[in-house]
Design a protein around this motif. Structure first.
Motif, PDB file in Angstrom:
ATOM      1  N   VAL A 273       0.831  -1.203   0.000  1.00 33.13           N
ATOM      2  CA  VAL A 273       0.000   0.000   0.000  1.00 33.13           C
ATOM      3  C   VAL A 273       0.866   1.254   0.000  1.00 33.13           C
ATOM      4  N   VAL A 274       0.528   2.207  -0.875  1.00 35.67           N
ATOM      5  CA  VAL A 274       1.131   3.538  -0.858  1.00 35.67           C
ATOM      6  C   VAL A 274       0.250   4.450   0.000  1.00 35.67           C
ATOM      7  N   PHE A 275       0.847   5.060   1.006  1.00 38.13           N
ATOM      8  CA  PHE A 275       0.131   5.960   1.907  1.00 38.13           C
ATOM      9  C   PHE A 275       0.459   7.399   1.517  1.00 38.13           C
ATOM     10  N   LEU A 276      -0.564   8.209   1.248  1.00 30.95           N
ATOM     11  CA  LEU A 276      -0.383   9.619   0.892  1.00 30.95           C
ATOM     12  C   LEU A 276      -0.949  10.486   2.004  1.00 30.95           C
ATOM     13  N   CYS A 277      -0.076  11.308   2.609  1.00 28.14           N
ATOM     14  CA  CYS A 277      -0.508  12.176   3.707  1.00 28.14           C
ATOM     15  C   CYS A 277       0.464  13.347   3.783  1.00 28.14           C
ATOM     16  N   ARG A 302      -2.060  -0.377  -4.706  1.00 28.46           N
ATOM     17  CA  ARG A 302      -2.995  -0.114  -3.617  1.00 28.46           C
ATOM     18  C   ARG A 302      -2.609   1.197  -2.948  1.00 28.46           C
ATOM     19  N   PHE A 303      -3.620   1.939  -2.456  1.00 26.87           N
ATOM     20  CA  PHE A 303      -3.307   3.241  -1.871  1.00 26.87           C
ATOM     21  C   PHE A 303      -4.262   3.575  -0.741  1.00 26.87           C
ATOM     22  N   LEU A 304      -3.760   4.422   0.151  1.00 27.45           N
ATOM     23  CA  LEU A 304      -4.553   5.050   1.206  1.00 27.45           C
ATOM     24  C   LEU A 304      -4.206   6.529   1.171  1.00 27.45           C
ATOM     25  N   TRP A 305      -5.195   7.373   0.881  1.00 34.88           N
ATOM     26  CA  TRP A 305      -4.953   8.791   0.583  1.00 34.88           C
ATOM     27  C   TRP A 305      -5.695   9.668   1.582  1.00 34.88           C
ATOM     28  N   PHE A 361       5.417   5.755   1.216  1.00 31.21           N
ATOM     29  CA  PHE A 361       4.776   6.935   1.786  1.00 31.21           C
ATOM     30  C   PHE A 361       5.044   8.116   0.861  1.00 31.21           C
ATOM     31  N   VAL A 362       3.997   8.766   0.384  1.00 35.15           N
ATOM     32  CA  VAL A 362       4.120  10.009  -0.384  1.00 35.15           C
ATOM     33  C   VAL A 362       3.775  11.137   0.570  1.00 35.15           C
ATOM     34  N   TRP A 375      11.883   5.298  11.377  1.00 31.07           N
ATOM     35  CA  TRP A 375      11.685   4.391  12.519  1.00 31.07           C
ATOM     36  C   TRP A 375      10.933   3.127  12.090  1.00 31.07           C
ATOM     37  N   PHE A 376       9.903   3.319  11.271  1.00 33.26           N
ATOM     38  CA  PHE A 376       9.097   2.177  10.841  1.00 33.26           C
ATOM     39  C   PHE A 376       9.623   1.529   9.556  1.00 33.26           C
ATOM     40  N   GLY A 377      10.711   2.066   9.008  1.00 33.93           N
ATOM     41  CA  GLY A 377      11.319   1.455   7.839  1.00 33.93           C
ATOM     42  C   GLY A 377      10.505   1.600   6.567  1.00 33.93           C
ATOM     43  N   VAL A 378       9.757   2.722   6.444  1.00 36.65           N
ATOM     44  CA  VAL A 378       8.914   2.947   5.262  1.00 36.65           C
ATOM     45  C   VAL A 378       9.568   4.007   4.380  1.00 36.65           C
ATOM     46  N   PRO A 379       9.971   3.684   3.146  1.00 38.03           N
ATOM     47  CA  PRO A 379      10.582   4.678   2.259  1.00 38.03           C
ATOM     48  C   PRO A 379       9.568   5.709   1.792  1.00 38.03           C
ATOM     49  N   VAL A 380      10.066   6.904   1.449  1.00 39.28           N
ATOM     50  CA  VAL A 380       9.199   8.043   1.141  1.00 39.28           C
ATOM     51  C   VAL A 380       9.491   8.579  -0.255  1.00 39.28           C
TER      52      VAL A 380
END
Length: 480
Positions: A273-277, A302-305, A361-362, A375-380
């Protein structure tokens, strides 16, 4: 034994306040002789609920909050003088702070407890140093941004005071600058908004640097393993007070979230999932929203925006929820992507980033977000908006190789708004670099390594843990 009482004066922005609360909690948990009073300011246009979270009653007993009240003059301040609003706003809080500190000292008079040990102020609250001086106690700074920004502020001081350089000349310039805290040349276009603003110019930063030189020590929300070059440049400058890297200071305790959103994430494959926030101030207008939507649809990921709007362009106001997101989304977008993603309003950012289904993460790359994603190891994929976010993005993409670029020099804040529309093609390419291919694999590996280092540094024996211990000893010595 005497209890050392620290007065915390964070800036009113949520990111600054949350970080201040977290370090206060960490301090009192590390030493039973410490207690903290947090003075909470609130801007006239800020209608959000400011967090005061606790999960440990024994800690809560030694941290108290005092809300500073707004008067009618303060509420009118922004309209009267926008360029100096923040400094004027903080100056107007001095009488209330003086009264509260007087009460603290009176309560501790003749007692072995609650002796005032010092002020811990935000970078935007340097006028409060005057109040600390009145009470004869030292001032410390808790710097909620990067060591690189801190070093840049001191460098700007040198450029203006010694070389008489006007940094606002670099607005819209293609020049690249040599800055001690960066191993690479820094494009002028990624300097913080305030540095390039003709109305404010670099004077705000020059004044901050001048006051910083007079504090007893500076705590920075970073860690040596991430910003070793910038920290060394600060340590080698004999005119700067001691600098303690004590981060990452994060609110990780309230990362549980229930409901439909988390249930949906539970049903997605790992790292898919790509998270956009875009943070508490991040928002887009309709045309840009459509470009983001087209990009998401084209990638097929997949995305969560988290989508929010600016309520009134003519005022400084916090973004709010869209009453009906369908008004700005492309026709049929929700139906076509029903199996792929979700468009929501406010997002529980820590809970989402910590979920194993989130693989990218965008975002705007505020400093808190930078530390959380590591910290959570999520690239941006970086899309900066305001303040120092362009510089954060440049550092993480070009210097450290810990992120990918959507845009580095985009600006969209209340001082330097843009008419630029980032196209669906550019956004799509950024998301694909984030989620697909060999470069994605390499960045993911680097981010995971830095994630481990960020946890080790906060554990006993880690560099940040040790630096915080040095600061605690210094504070306790103030009342010994």
């Amino acid at each position: 034994m005497k209890t050392a009482e620290l007065v915390f004066i964070p800036f009113t922005a949520v990111g600054h306040l949350v970080s201040a609360i977290e370090i206060a909690k960490l301090l009192v948990s590390r030493n039973e002789r410490l207690s903290v009073t947090v003075l909470v300011m609130k801007l006239p246009f800020d209608t959000s609920a400011h967090p005061k979270p606790f999960s440990d009653d024994t800690i809560a007993e030694r941290i108290r909050f005092v809300d500073l009240l707004l008067d009618d003059f303060t509420k009118d301040l922004l309209a009267k003088n926008p360029a100096s609003f923040f400094k004027d706003f903080v100056d107007l809080q001095k009488p209330q702070v003086r009264q509260i500190v007087s009460e603290i000292m009176a309560n501790g008079s003749g007692s072995a407890f609650n002796q005032l040990a010092g002020f811990v102020i935000d970078m935007f609250c340097t006028p409060m140093m005057d109040v600390a001086d009145e009470f004869g106690v030292p001032t410390y700074v808790f710097f909620t941004s990067s060591a690189s920004l801190l070093s840049l502020i001191f460098h700007l001081y040198t450029l203006q005071e010694d070389l008489r350089k006007d940094m606002t000349e670099f607005k819209d310039s293609d020049a690249e600058l040599s800055v001690p805290s960066f191993s690479n040349a820094v494009p002028a276009k990624v300097l913080p908004s305030g540095v390039l603003d003709k109305k404010i110019g670099s004077n705000m930063f020059i004044n901050i640097a001048a006051r910083f030189k007079k504090v007893k020590a500076i705590l920075v929300n970073t860690f040596d393993e991430l910003e070793s070059h910038a920290l060394k440049s600060l340590q080698n400058d004999g005119s700067i007070p001691p600098v303690y890297p004590v981060g990452p200071i994060l609110n990780l305790h309230n990362n549980k979230s229930e409901g439909v959103l988390m249930s949906w994430l539970d049903n997605q494959p790992p790292a898919s999932v790509v998270f956009l926030c875009f943070g508490s101030m991040g928002c887009f207008d309709g045309d840009q929203v459509k470009e983001i939507a087209h990009a998401l649809e084209r990638t097929g990921h997949r995305f969560l925006w988290s989508l929010r709007r600016r309520p009134n362009k003519s005022k400084i106001e916090m973004p709010v929820e869209y009453d009906n997101p369908q008004e700005v989304l492309p026709e049929g977008f929700t139906e076509r992507t029903a199996e792929l993603g979700r468009v929501i309003g406010w997002a529980p950012q820590v809970a989402v980033l910590s979920h194993p289904a989130v693989g990218g993460f965008v975002s705007h790359y505020g400093w808190n977000l930078t530390l959380e994603s590591l910290w959570f190891g999520v690239p941006v994929a970086t899309w900066p908006m305001y303040a120092e976010q362009q510089m954060n993005a440049f550092q993480m993409v070009r210097v450290f190789g810990l992120a990918v670029e959507i845009k580095l020099d985009y600006r969209n804040d209340f001082r330097m708004t843009t008419t630029e529309i980032v196209t669906a093609e550019v956004i799509e390419n950024g998301i694909r670099r984030l989620m697909e291919g060999d470069k994605s694999v390499e960045i993911r590996r680097r981010v995971k390594e830095m994630s481990e280092k960020s946890k080790i540094t906060m554990a006993e024996g880690g560099s940040s843990h040790s630096c915080l211990g040095c600061f605690i000893q210094d504070v306790v010595n103030n009342v010994s």
